[in-house]
Enzyme design. Sequence first.
Site, PDB file in Angstrom:
ATOM      1  N   ARG A 351      38.143 -20.903  32.255  1.00  7.60           N
ATOM      2  CA  ARG A 351      38.208 -19.925  31.156  1.00  7.60           C
ATOM      3  C   ARG A 351      39.658 -19.702  30.719  1.00  7.60           C
ATOM      4  O   ARG A 351      39.940 -19.514  29.531  1.00  7.60           O
ATOM      5  CB  ARG A 351      37.574 -18.605  31.628  1.00  7.60           C
ATOM      6  CG  ARG A 351      37.397 -17.573  30.525  1.00  7.60           C
ATOM      7  CD  ARG A 351      36.443 -16.472  30.949  1.00  7.60           C
ATOM      8  NE  ARG A 351      36.309 -15.475  29.894  1.00  7.60           N
ATOM      9  CZ  ARG A 351      36.650 -14.195  30.036  1.00  7.60           C
ATOM     10  NH1 ARG A 351      37.124 -13.750  31.197  1.00  7.60           N
ATOM     11  NH2 ARG A 351      36.510 -13.348  29.040  1.00  7.60           N
ATOM     12  N   HIS A 355      41.017 -19.968  26.871  1.00  7.09           N
ATOM     13  CA  HIS A 355      41.696 -18.859  26.207  1.00  7.09           C
ATOM     14  C   HIS A 355      43.122 -19.220  25.830  1.00  7.09           C
ATOM     15  O   HIS A 355      43.642 -18.716  24.825  1.00  7.09           O
ATOM     16  CB  HIS A 355      41.664 -17.619  27.100  1.00  7.09           C
ATOM     17  CG  HIS A 355      40.348 -16.898  27.075  1.00  7.09           C
ATOM     18  ND1 HIS A 355      40.240 -15.553  26.844  1.00  7.09           N
ATOM     19  CD2 HIS A 355      39.067 -17.349  27.227  1.00  7.09           C
ATOM     20  CE1 HIS A 355      38.941 -15.201  26.866  1.00  7.09           C
ATOM     21  NE2 HIS A 355      38.223 -16.280  27.111  1.00  7.09           N
ATOM     22  N   ASN A 382      41.480 -10.647  26.737  1.00  4.22           N
ATOM     23  CA  ASN A 382      41.976 -11.402  27.895  1.00  4.22           C
ATOM     24  C   ASN A 382      42.077 -10.571  29.171  1.00  4.22           C
ATOM     25  O   ASN A 382      42.396 -11.117  30.237  1.00  4.22           O
ATOM     26  CB  ASN A 382      43.359 -11.994  27.577  1.00  4.22           C
ATOM     27  CG  ASN A 382      43.266 -13.256  26.720  1.00  4.22           C
ATOM     28  OD1 ASN A 382      42.229 -13.922  26.703  1.00  4.22           O
ATOM     29  ND2 ASN A 382      44.333 -13.576  26.009  1.00  4.22           N
ATOM     30  N   HIS A 482      29.729 -22.574  30.531  1.00  7.24           N
ATOM     31  CA  HIS A 482      29.133 -21.329  31.011  1.00  7.24           C
ATOM     32  C   HIS A 482      28.199 -21.567  32.193  1.00  7.24           C
ATOM     33  O   HIS A 482      27.713 -20.615  32.795  1.00  7.24           O
ATOM     34  CB  HIS A 482      28.378 -20.633  29.876  1.00  7.24           C
ATOM     35  CG  HIS A 482      29.279 -19.951  28.895  1.00  7.24           C
ATOM     36  ND1 HIS A 482      28.824 -19.344  27.746  1.00  7.24           N
ATOM     37  CD2 HIS A 482      30.633 -19.779  28.891  1.00  7.24           C
ATOM     38  CE1 HIS A 482      29.844 -18.834  27.079  1.00  7.24           C
ATOM     39  NE2 HIS A 482      30.951 -19.086  27.743  1.00  7.24           N
TER      40      HIS A 482
END
Length: 615
Positions: A351, A355, A382, A482
């Site tokens: 992740r 990001h 975040n 995911h």
Amino acid sequence: RGEGQLLENFYANSCPNLESIVRQEVSTKFTQTFVTIPATLRLFFHDCFVEGCDASVLISSSSGDAEKDAKDNLSLAGDGFDTVIKAKQAVETQCPGVVSCADILALAARDVVVLAGGPTWEVELGRRDGLISQASRVTGNLPEPEFNLDQLNTLFARNNLTQLDMIALSGAHTLGFSHCDRFSSRIYSSPIDPTLDSSYAQQLMDACPQNVDPSIAINMDPETPQTFDNVYYQNLIGGKGLFSSDQVLNTEPDSEPTVSDFATNPGNFNAAFITAMRKLGRVGVKTGNEGMAVRTWLMILLLVFMMMQKGKGQLSETFYRTSCPKVESIVRKVVTEKINQTFVTIPATLRLFFHDCFVEGCDASVLISSPNGDAEKDAPDNLSLAGDGFDTVIKAKTEVEKSCLRVVSCADILTIATRDVIELAGGPSFKVELGRRDGLISKASSVTGNLPDPNFNLTQLNTMFAKNNLTQTDMIALSGAHTVGFSHCSRFANRLYSFSPSSPVDPDLDPTYAQQLMQACPQNVDPRIAINMDPATPQTFDNMYFQNLVTKKGLFTSDEVLFTNKASQATVIDFANNPGDFSGAFVTAIRKLGRVGVKTGNAGQIRVDCTAFNS
């Protein structure tokens, strides 16, 4: 066009280890993605049918007018090209300027058949590489999916191939795949093609709705798509040939007995296929003094190789080969140790990479700590980034610095670590492109509007990913990450308690799954509670995420919409049913993501401390 002077032992003295070198490269590529097999085999067919087996299909033209640029060749998968180019590079290290690309492609085509469970044979060698590669020469030289038997026979006869050869070579479709627009006329004209089995026709309609994403690909063999066998012919008898040009082999009396024979006798098919492949490999070959000198061709090929290996900016898989040759093993060791401490390392690192790349590009700007609380990591979107992701990169950087002081960027370490956590969770492995430098900007204000929201619809998702040069297929594949993710209850609580005035619970949620989520996330729950995004196999990187979507167990609205929206549903179904398709698409997409907004050359810096700009 003739056979030239080909020999099975052509390189016995000049490059005796040739075949083992090529086989090793093909095997390595195959472990990265199954697409290597049909892509390489199809590349060989398309090459031989135009200018002969001379590797002219590999040529890249700055004007976009080479063979590979022809309309019929635009769908050739890049993994076929990549296989040959990597094999060529490996061969050159032992036998510089000796072996043609045409011979390497012929060997690779044989090897992918064997790796998929098909027969083996001795390959005749001695081809030289062609001097002509023009898009205009492709037209009319490749079989069309609507061809009838006469048209197929005529085209193959021009290459000294008989009807028996043609039927045997068509059996390669046991490994192939096709985009929906290549056969849509069979299922959407009125009436539906009567030679199609009705259940199979419905399956195709489900996978390929009208106006579907043209990048959607369907297996040509619905039964054993990853095995080279004779099931293709059994499918034809059952009315499950994907193309008209496939099914016609069974419906025409002249060819039907051969189809029946191959369907019943796999040994007969294998023998006929070997004969036909050897004959195909002789088509239009250049030998002796014909064609291009191998060494001159090598210069062109290596230029192409460099272009393919480099992403946006000037990234290269071998960037640290001399400056920090052990960087990947050092990072892998740290990542492995960190995972042994906590599984959260895997989704947290993955992740973190997403990001980072979506805001200022893949430049490690998300790692910066600001005493004023105004860096990227401080943005509301975040704040939920798990500390184990940051810790993984920081520890890896510390270890790398011991061996290679101020050489490797934090951005590259995060990229390597991301690949490693995917593989260590059971996902695919892949080569990472390196050479990023660390960014000089990290602002919380830059995050807003640049990360996908859990309530996004398909249009919003596509728009955001397109800003980063990522297609819908890339977006769907990357969403598959995911499968190892988790989320805090607040990110999806609206689907359980306040979806709409008429339905507090989202109707696109499986009721049993919704009840499980309510039990885990009651109203006003501790916001620190985290829920697995994949309720079935949360610690394994697999295609279960897509199977969950099909059964209405997508945690976010932005997950489930991938299945409920007809424009993306077919891809979800494909990935749910074919883990190899998902893995191949994911590798392609995450490599593309890794090129977003990179700083190279003199841009940016190599940070000493990943959390702070150099003073």
